[in-house]
Design an enzyme around this catalytic site. Structure first.
Site, short mmCIF file in Angstrom:
data_model
loop_
_atom_site.label_atom_id
_atom_site.label_comp_id
_atom_site.label_asym_id
_atom_site.label_seq_id
_atom_site.Cartn_x
_atom_site.Cartn_y
_atom_site.Cartn_z
N HIS A 27 0.96 -1.70 0.13
CA HIS A 27 -0.15 0.29 0.19
C HIS A 27 0.90 1.21 -0.35
O HIS A 27 1.26 1.10 1.06
CB HIS A 27 -0.59 -0.42 1.87
CG HIS A 27 -1.78 1.05 1.35
ND1 HIS A 27 -1.64 1.71 2.35
CD2 HIS A 27 -3.23 1.40 0.33
CE1 HIS A 27 -3.12 2.78 2.08
NE2 HIS A 27 -3.23 2.29 0.55
N GLU A 54 0.76 -0.71 -4.32
CA GLU A 54 -0.10 -0.08 -5.07
C GLU A 54 0.04 1.49 -4.96
O GLU A 54 1.36 2.25 -3.96
CB GLU A 54 -1.39 -0.38 -3.46
CG GLU A 54 -2.27 0.19 -3.83
CD GLU A 54 -2.84 2.03 -3.28
OE1 GLU A 54 -3.72 2.99 -3.81
OE2 GLU A 54 -1.95 2.49 -2.20
N ASP A 56 -1.13 6.04 -5.86
CA ASP A 56 -2.10 6.87 -5.92
C ASP A 56 -2.64 7.35 -7.04
O ASP A 56 -0.88 8.17 -6.70
CB ASP A 56 -2.62 7.83 -4.82
CG ASP A 56 -3.38 6.23 -3.94
OD1 ASP A 56 -4.22 6.13 -3.58
OD2 ASP A 56 -2.24 6.42 -3.11
N HIS A 69 -1.33 10.87 -2.91
CA HIS A 69 -2.15 10.26 -2.28
C HIS A 69 -3.68 11.03 -1.71
O HIS A 69 -4.92 11.01 -2.73
CB HIS A 69 -2.26 9.06 -1.21
CG HIS A 69 -3.63 9.03 -0.80
ND1 HIS A 69 -4.35 9.92 0.54
CD2 HIS A 69 -4.44 7.96 -0.44
CE1 HIS A 69 -5.65 9.00 1.01
NE2 HIS A 69 -5.50 8.57 0.35
N GLU A 129 -4.37 3.06 -8.25
CA GLU A 129 -5.26 3.53 -7.62
C GLU A 129 -5.91 4.58 -8.63
O GLU A 129 -5.11 5.56 -8.55
CB GLU A 129 -5.65 3.89 -6.84
CG GLU A 129 -7.30 4.54 -6.27
CD GLU A 129 -7.38 4.52 -4.76
OE1 GLU A 129 -6.53 4.13 -4.15
OE2 GLU A 129 -7.88 5.80 -4.24
O1 G3P Z 1 -6.07 0.52 -2.46
C1 G3P Z 1 -6.83 0.16 -0.88
C2 G3P Z 1 -6.67 1.50 -0.21
O2 G3P Z 1 -5.62 2.60 -1.09
C3 G3P Z 1 -7.80 2.96 -0.55
O3 G3P Z 1 -7.62 3.83 0.31
O4 G3P Z 1 -6.75 6.39 0.89
O5 G3P Z 1 -5.65 4.15 1.07
O6 G3P Z 1 -6.48 5.23 -0.80
P1 G3P Z 1 -6.44 5.03 -0.14
CA CA Z 2 -5.03 4.02 -2.90
#
Ligand code: G3P
Ligand code: CA
Length: 262
Positions: A27, A54, A56, A69, A129
């Protein structure tokens, strides 16, 4: 260390077979040990042997996809302001490491292209994401970056916004998709089928409201990955519940735990 790219186009291998370990999704990279969404946190995951990172992705004022993020740069850089009000050149000047620890001074907010180039050079795949507010054009720019870098076989796209996924489906039908959820839909299988996603990714709390949804989604051929889970008690419970993967801030620890408990 160079990790083996994964051919995501095959799709169904995101379902965990009996006896297989949980898939680990790092993450924001190894974000418990290095500043999130930076080259340093990618490297933590990579060195732990975790090959899915992962990330953003949002757009700058001038339309460049960057890895961040929050809607603002305030928390994770030495700057201030909304990312959509800053140009890519302004963002490139920011320090994205010092807030975490002095040793990480000089880490940058990367463009998506820079992150993809790092993966190409050093290994790993991307759980991308599409974060916060986007237009069809900004989603198109993200897709273009993935294809320009010939990374379509190593990217899995996810979003909380069904419309983002629909745009990706239109623009790049072969990219695998996942739907993020903080609360379960009334009919998760129906929306997963409608959006043609390969994965339904709820929070741990959301899954606990209806654990049986794992079997229902599996029966429909949809994988289930849970976020954001950082403790071994939950890892064990989720493994026994049959989920396919865990999105964690502690990928190195989960990799060690998984190997040690098999
Ligand atoms: O990958 C799941 C997670 O990243 C979703 O929440 O706020 O951490 O982007 P957030
Ligand atoms: Ca995320």
């Amino acid at each position: 260390m160079t990790l083996t790219p994964v051919d995501t186009a095959a799709g169904t291998h995101f379902l965990r077979k009996p006896g297989e370990p949980l898939r680990i999704w790092a993450h924001r990279g190894g974000s418990s040990s290095a500043p999130e969404n930076t080259a340093a946190s990618d490297e933590v995951a990579r060195r732990a042997g975790v090959d899915w990172i992962e990330t953003d992705v949002q757009s700058t004022k001038d339309g460049v996809p960057v890895v961040l993020h929050d809607a603002t740069v305030d928390r994770t850089t030495n700057g201030t302001g909304e990312i959509r009000s800053l140009t890519a050149a302004q963002v490139a000047e920011l320090d994205a490491g010092s807030w975490f620890a002095p040793a990480f001074a000089g880490q940058r907010v990367r463009t998506l292209v820079q992150q993809l180039d790092g993966l190409r050079a050093r290994g790993g795949n991307l759980l991308l994401e599409i974060k916060n507010v986007h237009t069809r054009d900004s989603v198109g720019r993200i897709v273009d970056d993935v294809y320009d870098r010939e990374m379509s076989g190593r990217v899995f796209v996810q979003s909380f916004e069904p419309q983002h996924l629909r745009w990706v489906r239109e623009l790049a039908p072969e990219l695998p998709l996942g739907l993020l959820r903080g609360v379960l839909d009334p009919d998760p299988v129906a929306i997963a089928k409608d959006l043609e996603v390969l994965a339904y990714n709820p929070s741990e709390a959301a899954l606990q409201t209806r654990p049986g949804i794992v079997a229902e989604l599996h029966a429909a051929g949809v994988a289930v990955n849970i976020w954001t889970v950082d403790n071994p008690t939950s890892w064990r419970a989720l493994e026994r519940a049959g989920v396919d993967g865990i999105i964690t801030n502690r990928p190195a620890e989960l990799a060690g735990w998984s190997a040690a408990t098999r």
